[in-house]
Design a protein around this motif. Structure first.
Motif, PDB file in Angstrom:
ATOM      1  N   ILE A 138       0.851  -1.183   0.000  1.00 10.07           N
ATOM      2  CA  ILE A 138       0.000   0.000   0.000  1.00 10.07           C
ATOM      3  C   ILE A 138       0.890   1.237   0.000  1.00 10.07           C
ATOM      4  O   ILE A 138       1.996   1.220   0.532  1.00 10.07           O
ATOM      5  CB  ILE A 138      -0.977   0.040   1.192  1.00 10.07           C
ATOM      6  N   GLY A 139       0.386   2.296  -0.588  1.00  7.89           N
ATOM      7  CA  GLY A 139       1.136   3.541  -0.613  1.00  7.89           C
ATOM      8  C   GLY A 139       1.161   4.177   0.762  1.00  7.89           C
ATOM      9  O   GLY A 139       0.145   4.204   1.463  1.00  7.89           O
ATOM     10  N   ALA A 140       2.320   4.689   1.145  1.00 10.52           N
ATOM     11  CA  ALA A 140       2.461   5.368   2.432  1.00 10.52           C
ATOM     12  C   ALA A 140       2.730   6.859   2.232  1.00 10.52           C
ATOM     13  O   ALA A 140       2.126   7.687   2.904  1.00 10.52           O
ATOM     14  CB  ALA A 140       3.574   4.728   3.257  1.00 10.52           C
ATOM     15  N   THR A 141       3.635   7.193   1.306  1.00 15.63           N
ATOM     16  CA  THR A 141       3.907   8.597   1.001  1.00 15.63           C
ATOM     17  C   THR A 141       4.228   8.750  -0.477  1.00 15.63           C
ATOM     18  O   THR A 141       4.761   7.829  -1.109  1.00 15.63           O
ATOM     19  CB  THR A 141       5.104   9.172   1.806  1.00 15.63           C
TER      20      THR A 141
ATOM     21  N   VAL B 214       6.808  10.444 -22.609  1.00 17.09           N
ATOM     22  CA  VAL B 214       7.615  10.567 -21.399  1.00 17.09           C
ATOM     23  C   VAL B 214       8.125   9.192 -20.998  1.00 17.09           C
ATOM     24  O   VAL B 214       7.572   8.164 -21.396  1.00 17.09           O
ATOM     25  CB  VAL B 214       6.836  11.200 -20.215  1.00 17.09           C
ATOM     26  N   GLU B 215       9.187   9.211 -20.231  1.00 13.51           N
ATOM     27  CA  GLU B 215       9.724   7.983 -19.647  1.00 13.51           C
ATOM     28  C   GLU B 215       9.872   8.218 -18.157  1.00 13.51           C
ATOM     29  O   GLU B 215      10.432   9.233 -17.738  1.00 13.51           O
ATOM     30  CB  GLU B 215      11.082   7.636 -20.245  1.00 13.51           C
ATOM     31  N   LEU B 216       9.337   7.298 -17.365  1.00 15.23           N
ATOM     32  CA  LEU B 216       9.500   7.342 -15.925  1.00 15.23           C
ATOM     33  C   LEU B 216      10.489   6.252 -15.548  1.00 15.23           C
ATOM     34  O   LEU B 216      10.311   5.082 -15.924  1.00 15.23           O
ATOM     35  CB  LEU B 216       8.186   7.096 -15.193  1.00 15.23           C
ATOM     36  N   ALA B 217      11.544   6.626 -14.854  1.00 10.53           N
ATOM     37  CA  ALA B 217      12.551   5.671 -14.387  1.00 10.53           C
ATOM     38  C   ALA B 217      12.509   5.650 -12.868  1.00 10.53           C
ATOM     39  O   ALA B 217      12.808   6.647 -12.211  1.00 10.53           O
ATOM     40  CB  ALA B 217      13.938   6.064 -14.875  1.00 10.53           C
ATOM     41  N   ALA B 218      12.102   4.513 -12.314  1.00 11.50           N
ATOM     42  CA  ALA B 218      12.018   4.339 -10.862  1.00 11.50           C
ATOM     43  C   ALA B 218      13.248   3.593 -10.378  1.00 11.50           C
ATOM     44  O   ALA B 218      13.573   2.518 -10.895  1.00 11.50           O
ATOM     45  CB  ALA B 218      10.758   3.566 -10.486  1.00 11.50           C
ATOM     46  N   THR B 219      13.919   4.149  -9.387  1.00 11.79           N
ATOM     47  CA  THR B 219      15.115   3.543  -8.806  1.00 11.79           C
ATOM     48  C   THR B 219      14.855   3.220  -7.346  1.00 11.79           C
ATOM     49  O   THR B 219      14.378   4.087  -6.593  1.00 11.79           O
ATOM     50  CB  THR B 219      16.310   4.511  -8.901  1.00 11.79           C
ATOM     51  N   VAL B 220      15.175   1.996  -6.936  1.00 12.07           N
ATOM     52  CA  VAL B 220      15.041   1.612  -5.528  1.00 12.07           C
ATOM     53  C   VAL B 220      16.137   2.308  -4.729  1.00 12.07           C
ATOM     54  O   VAL B 220      17.321   2.155  -5.027  1.00 12.07           O
ATOM     55  CB  VAL B 220      15.158   0.080  -5.352  1.00 12.07           C
ATOM     56  N   VAL B 221      15.721   3.101  -3.737  1.00  7.02           N
ATOM     57  CA  VAL B 221      16.695   3.794  -2.886  1.00  7.02           C
ATOM     58  C   VAL B 221      16.702   3.253  -1.462  1.00  7.02           C
ATOM     59  O   VAL B 221      17.650   3.493  -0.714  1.00  7.02           O
ATOM     60  CB  VAL B 221      16.484   5.324  -2.878  1.00  7.02           C
ATOM     61  N   GLU B 222      15.646   2.537  -1.096  1.00  5.93           N
ATOM     62  CA  GLU B 222      15.586   1.893   0.222  1.00  5.93           C
ATOM     63  C   GLU B 222      14.688   0.678   0.120  1.00  5.93           C
ATOM     64  O   GLU B 222      13.610   0.752  -0.466  1.00  5.93           O
ATOM     65  CB  GLU B 222      15.022   2.859   1.263  1.00  5.93           C
TER      66      GLU B 222
ATOM     67  N   VAL C 239      11.162   2.122  -0.983  1.00  9.04           N
ATOM     68  CA  VAL C 239      11.177   3.531  -1.363  1.00  9.04           C
ATOM     69  C   VAL C 239      11.836   3.637  -2.736  1.00  9.04           C
ATOM     70  O   VAL C 239      12.928   3.100  -2.947  1.00  9.04           O
ATOM     71  CB  VAL C 239      11.948   4.396  -0.344  1.00  9.04           C
ATOM     72  N   THR C 240      11.142   4.328  -3.645  1.00  7.38           N
ATOM     73  CA  THR C 240      11.687   4.543  -4.984  1.00  7.38           C
ATOM     74  C   THR C 240      11.738   6.037  -5.273  1.00  7.38           C
ATOM     75  O   THR C 240      10.892   6.808  -4.815  1.00  7.38           O
ATOM     76  CB  THR C 240      10.822   3.858  -6.060  1.00  7.38           C
TER      77      THR C 240
ATOM     78  N   ALA D 237       9.892  12.416  -8.447  1.00  7.25           N
ATOM     79  CA  ALA D 237       8.931  11.949  -7.454  1.00  7.25           C
ATOM     80  C   ALA D 237       9.610  10.958  -6.522  1.00  7.25           C
ATOM     81  O   ALA D 237      10.658  10.396  -6.844  1.00  7.25           O
ATOM     82  CB  ALA D 237       7.735  11.287  -8.141  1.00  7.25           C
ATOM     83  N   SER D 238       8.975  10.755  -5.397  1.00  6.01           N
ATOM     84  CA  SER D 238       9.404   9.744  -4.437  1.00  6.01           C
ATOM     85  C   SER D 238       8.152   9.002  -3.988  1.00  6.01           C
ATOM     86  O   SER D 238       7.126   9.632  -3.710  1.00  6.01           O
ATOM     87  CB  SER D 238      10.092  10.397  -3.239  1.00  6.01           C
ATOM     88  N   VAL D 239       8.236   7.668  -3.948  1.00  3.54           N
ATOM     89  CA  VAL D 239       7.102   6.845  -3.544  1.00  3.54           C
ATOM     90  C   VAL D 239       7.573   5.869  -2.466  1.00  3.54           C
ATOM     91  O   VAL D 239       8.583   5.182  -2.648  1.00  3.54           O
ATOM     92  CB  VAL D 239       6.514   6.048  -4.732  1.00  3.54           C
ATOM     93  N   THR D 240       6.843   5.825  -1.366  1.00  2.00           N
ATOM     94  CA  THR D 240       7.095   4.837  -0.313  1.00  2.00           C
ATOM     95  C   THR D 240       5.896   3.908  -0.242  1.00  2.00           C
ATOM     96  O   THR D 240       4.758   4.377  -0.147  1.00  2.00           O
ATOM     97  CB  THR D 240       7.303   5.510   1.056  1.00  2.00           C
TER      98      THR D 240
END
Length: 125
Positions: free
Chosen positions: A62-65, A80-88, A95-96, A110-113
């Motif tokens: 589930i989305g948190a932030t 457009v191209e969205l590139a999501a990178t795992v940071v945590e 967290v991406t 953007a940042s998604v947790t």
């Protein structure tokens, strides 16, 4: 517990900004540009693609932030191209960081947790 994703993993999504992706409220079009709500939806989608690979049976994410910052406007109809990178990544949290590119330029970030929950327990809540 979720299999931990590898920090630095990158997943991309390419799309054409559709007419329904513009900024609009109460049936009023604010502008014919890639709207914040659509960027959030797409950022969550590409981030979920990563999460889904690591969920165990009976788990759900589930989305948190979510946070978004616009850098350059993107018109409806643009690619457009969205590139999501795992940071945590832990057994219960992913967290991406997402970069939205348009014509080689950074249009948004953007940042998604996402957090992992027990699917049955969450459904009963």
């Amino acid at each position: 517990m979720m299999r931990t994703a590898t920090t630095g993993t990158v997943v991309t999504m390419r799309l054409t900004v559709a007419p329904q992706d513009h900024a609009a409220f109460d049936d009023e079009v604010v502008h014919e540009l890639y709207g914040t709500a659509s960027i959030v939806r797409h950022a969550e989608q590409v981030s979920r693609w990563i999460l889904k690979r690591h969920l165990e049976e009976g788990e759900e994410g589930i989305g948190a932030t979510v946070s978004v910052e616009h850098h350059e406007p993107v018109p409806v109809g643009a690619q457009v191209e969205l590139a999501a990178t795992v940071v945590e990544a832990t057994a219960s949290r992913l967290v991406t960081e997402i970069v939205v590119l348009h014509e080689g330029a950074k249009a948004a970030t953007a940042s998604v947790t996402q957090v992992v929950v027990d699917a049955d327990r969450f459904a009963d809540a």
